[in-house]
Design a protein around this motif. Structure first.
Motif, PDB file in Angstrom:
ATOM      1  N   ASN A 140       1.188 -55.546  46.578  1.00  0.00           N
ATOM      2  CA  ASN A 140       1.605 -54.897  45.339  1.00  0.00           C
ATOM      3  C   ASN A 140       2.408 -53.627  45.624  1.00  0.00           C
ATOM      4  O   ASN A 140       1.881 -52.678  46.195  1.00  0.00           O
ATOM      5  CB  ASN A 140       0.382 -54.567  44.484  1.00  0.00           C
ATOM      6  CG  ASN A 140      -0.353 -55.820  44.076  1.00  0.00           C
ATOM      7  OD1 ASN A 140       0.217 -56.700  43.459  1.00  0.00           O
ATOM      8  ND2 ASN A 140      -1.615 -55.926  44.460  1.00  0.00           N
ATOM      9  N   TYR A 141       3.665 -53.652  45.219  1.00  0.00           N
ATOM     10  CA  TYR A 141       4.576 -52.518  45.377  1.00  0.00           C
ATOM     11  C   TYR A 141       5.792 -52.833  44.523  1.00  0.00           C
ATOM     12  O   TYR A 141       5.915 -53.934  43.979  1.00  0.00           O
ATOM     13  CB  TYR A 141       4.975 -52.312  46.842  1.00  0.00           C
ATOM     14  CG  TYR A 141       5.848 -53.415  47.382  1.00  0.00           C
ATOM     15  CD1 TYR A 141       7.232 -53.248  47.465  1.00  0.00           C
ATOM     16  CD2 TYR A 141       5.309 -54.632  47.791  1.00  0.00           C
ATOM     17  CE1 TYR A 141       8.044 -54.272  47.937  1.00  0.00           C
ATOM     18  CE2 TYR A 141       6.114 -55.653  48.251  1.00  0.00           C
ATOM     19  CZ  TYR A 141       7.483 -55.466  48.329  1.00  0.00           C
ATOM     20  OH  TYR A 141       8.284 -56.471  48.780  1.00  0.00           O
ATOM     21  N   LYS A 142       6.685 -51.876  44.390  1.00  0.00           N
ATOM     22  CA  LYS A 142       7.906 -52.103  43.620  1.00  0.00           C
ATOM     23  C   LYS A 142       9.113 -51.971  44.532  1.00  0.00           C
ATOM     24  O   LYS A 142       9.342 -50.909  45.105  1.00  0.00           O
ATOM     25  CB  LYS A 142       8.010 -51.086  42.471  1.00  0.00           C
ATOM     26  CG  LYS A 142       9.219 -51.311  41.589  1.00  0.00           C
ATOM     27  CD  LYS A 142       9.237 -50.338  40.431  1.00  0.00           C
ATOM     28  CE  LYS A 142      10.444 -50.592  39.551  1.00  0.00           C
ATOM     29  NZ  LYS A 142      10.492 -49.627  38.442  1.00  0.00           N
ATOM     30  N   MET A 161      -4.107 -53.623  42.316  1.00  0.00           N
ATOM     31  CA  MET A 161      -2.772 -53.074  42.100  1.00  0.00           C
ATOM     32  C   MET A 161      -2.692 -51.728  42.808  1.00  0.00           C
ATOM     33  O   MET A 161      -2.622 -50.675  42.160  1.00  0.00           O
ATOM     34  CB  MET A 161      -2.549 -52.891  40.613  1.00  0.00           C
ATOM     35  CG  MET A 161      -1.424 -53.635  39.966  1.00  0.00           C
ATOM     36  SD  MET A 161      -0.301 -54.514  40.982  1.00  0.00           S
ATOM     37  CE  MET A 161       0.935 -54.703  39.770  1.00  0.00           C
ATOM     38  N   ALA A 162      -2.757 -51.765  44.112  1.00  0.00           N
ATOM     39  CA  ALA A 162      -2.753 -50.542  44.914  1.00  0.00           C
ATOM     40  C   ALA A 162      -2.071 -50.822  46.242  1.00  0.00           C
ATOM     41  O   ALA A 162      -2.109 -51.935  46.745  1.00  0.00           O
ATOM     42  CB  ALA A 162      -4.184 -50.061  45.160  1.00  0.00           C
ATOM     43  N   SER A 163      -1.449 -49.764  46.779  1.00  0.00           N
ATOM     44  CA  SER A 163      -0.818 -49.856  48.091  1.00  0.00           C
ATOM     45  C   SER A 163      -0.509 -48.444  48.559  1.00  0.00           C
ATOM     46  O   SER A 163      -0.703 -47.477  47.825  1.00  0.00           O
ATOM     47  CB  SER A 163       0.465 -50.700  48.036  1.00  0.00           C
ATOM     48  OG  SER A 163       1.389 -50.183  47.095  1.00  0.00           O
ATOM     49  N   TYR A 191       2.073 -48.315  45.050  1.00  0.00           N
ATOM     50  CA  TYR A 191       1.208 -48.051  43.902  1.00  0.00           C
ATOM     51  C   TYR A 191      -0.005 -47.287  44.415  1.00  0.00           C
ATOM     52  O   TYR A 191      -1.037 -47.871  44.726  1.00  0.00           O
ATOM     53  CB  TYR A 191       0.789 -49.349  43.235  1.00  0.00           C
ATOM     54  CG  TYR A 191       1.941 -50.143  42.653  1.00  0.00           C
ATOM     55  CD1 TYR A 191       3.051 -49.515  42.093  1.00  0.00           C
ATOM     56  CD2 TYR A 191       1.914 -51.524  42.650  1.00  0.00           C
ATOM     57  CE1 TYR A 191       4.096 -50.242  41.549  1.00  0.00           C
ATOM     58  CE2 TYR A 191       2.949 -52.265  42.097  1.00  0.00           C
ATOM     59  CZ  TYR A 191       4.034 -51.622  41.556  1.00  0.00           C
ATOM     60  OH  TYR A 191       5.060 -52.343  41.022  1.00  0.00           O
ATOM     61  N   PRO A 204      -0.610 -42.664  40.500  1.00  0.00           N
ATOM     62  CA  PRO A 204       0.236 -42.635  39.308  1.00  0.00           C
ATOM     63  C   PRO A 204       0.656 -41.214  38.945  1.00  0.00           C
ATOM     64  O   PRO A 204      -0.154 -40.300  38.930  1.00  0.00           O
ATOM     65  CB  PRO A 204      -0.663 -43.228  38.218  1.00  0.00           C
ATOM     66  CG  PRO A 204      -1.683 -44.038  38.950  1.00  0.00           C
ATOM     67  CD  PRO A 204      -1.891 -43.335  40.265  1.00  0.00           C
ATOM     68  N   ASN A 248       4.133 -41.825  42.191  1.00  0.00           N
ATOM     69  CA  ASN A 248       4.521 -43.024  42.935  1.00  0.00           C
ATOM     70  C   ASN A 248       6.028 -43.077  43.148  1.00  0.00           C
ATOM     71  O   ASN A 248       6.498 -43.362  44.254  1.00  0.00           O
ATOM     72  CB  ASN A 248       4.064 -44.292  42.202  1.00  0.00           C
ATOM     73  CG  ASN A 248       2.581 -44.505  42.298  1.00  0.00           C
ATOM     74  OD1 ASN A 248       1.913 -43.962  43.163  1.00  0.00           O
ATOM     75  ND2 ASN A 248       2.049 -45.304  41.391  1.00  0.00           N
ATOM     76  N   HIS A 249       6.801 -42.778  42.110  1.00  0.00           N
ATOM     77  CA  HIS A 249       8.255 -42.928  42.154  1.00  0.00           C
ATOM     78  C   HIS A 249       8.923 -41.994  43.158  1.00  0.00           C
ATOM     79  O   HIS A 249       9.952 -42.329  43.714  1.00  0.00           O
ATOM     80  CB  HIS A 249       8.849 -42.700  40.767  1.00  0.00           C
ATOM     81  CG  HIS A 249       8.689 -41.291  40.273  1.00  0.00           C
ATOM     82  ND1 HIS A 249       7.473 -40.793  39.862  1.00  0.00           N
ATOM     83  CD2 HIS A 249       9.571 -40.276  40.168  1.00  0.00           C
ATOM     84  CE1 HIS A 249       7.626 -39.522  39.510  1.00  0.00           C
ATOM     85  NE2 HIS A 249       8.882 -39.183  39.681  1.00  0.00           N
ATOM     86  N   SER A 282      -5.040 -40.891  36.634  1.00  0.00           N
ATOM     87  CA  SER A 282      -6.006 -41.422  37.587  1.00  0.00           C
ATOM     88  C   SER A 282      -7.151 -40.419  37.682  1.00  0.00           C
ATOM     89  O   SER A 282      -6.976 -39.235  37.364  1.00  0.00           O
ATOM     90  CB  SER A 282      -5.323 -41.587  38.955  1.00  0.00           C
ATOM     91  OG  SER A 282      -6.238 -41.647  40.005  1.00  0.00           O
TER      92      SER A 282
END
Length: 181
Positions: free
Chosen positions: A16-18, A57-59, A80, A83, A86-87, A160
């Protein structure tokens, strides 16, 4: 998916990542504790967990223990991890637990993990032109660049409740170690 760019560390792609196309503005290094036992294979075990079908949903970008570093997400992509940061953050998981006291972070294993993490963070800071300074809650809200913790991100952005790497974590000493590298 394309093969990851060769890394100086073993690479185990987190599930899970973007994926980001184009440049990503990195201004923070966010420190975490893995909430796992301090063992020789903790970085590898947590990286394998991030990659598994059971992963939440974590990395994180990197997992660090006393004798190794494993990369889990390319720095060009978003992990992830915390929050609110992250970006624009590169996230570093360090073997240990948020409940550790200052004395616990001073044992032989933790000191080795912290030294290895400091070298990694110094490299990240250098590549992203980040000054090795601690960023607190107020600094995060101002958009300051530097080194922070998941706990500070949680307090600043209220997305969080994580409080790692914990109040016993030697943040000032860690930042100083990064600064002199």
């Amino acid at each position: 998916d394309a093969e990851p760019v060769p890394q100086p560390f073993p690479f185990v792609q987190a599930r899970n990542y973007k994926r980001i196309v184009g440049p990503r503005q990195v201004g923070l290094v966010v420190l975490h504790s893995m909430e796992s036992a301090e063992k020789p294979d903790t970085a590898e075990a947590v990286a394998a967990w991030f990659a598994s079908a059971a992963a939440p949903m974590a990395s994180a970008h990197y997992c660090v223990d006393a004798d190794s570093v494993v990369q889990c997400v390319r720095e060009e992509d978003v992990a992830y991890a915390a929050p609110g940061a992250n970006h624009n953050g590169v996230h570093v998981e360090i073997a240990g637990r948020a409940s550790q006291s200052s004395a616990d972070w001073s044992d032989v294993y933790s000191q080795a993990a912290l030294a290895r993490a400091a070298k990694l963070v110094a490299d990240i800071c250098g590549r992203h032109a980040i000054m090795p300074v601690a960023v607190d809650v107020a600094g995060l809200l101002r958009g300051d660049r530097g080194i922070t913790t998941h706990a500070a991100v949680s307090k600043a952005f209220k997305q969080s409740t994580h409080w790692d790497p914990g109040p016993g974590f030697p943040l000032a000493d860690f930042v100083n170690a990064v600064r002199v590298l």
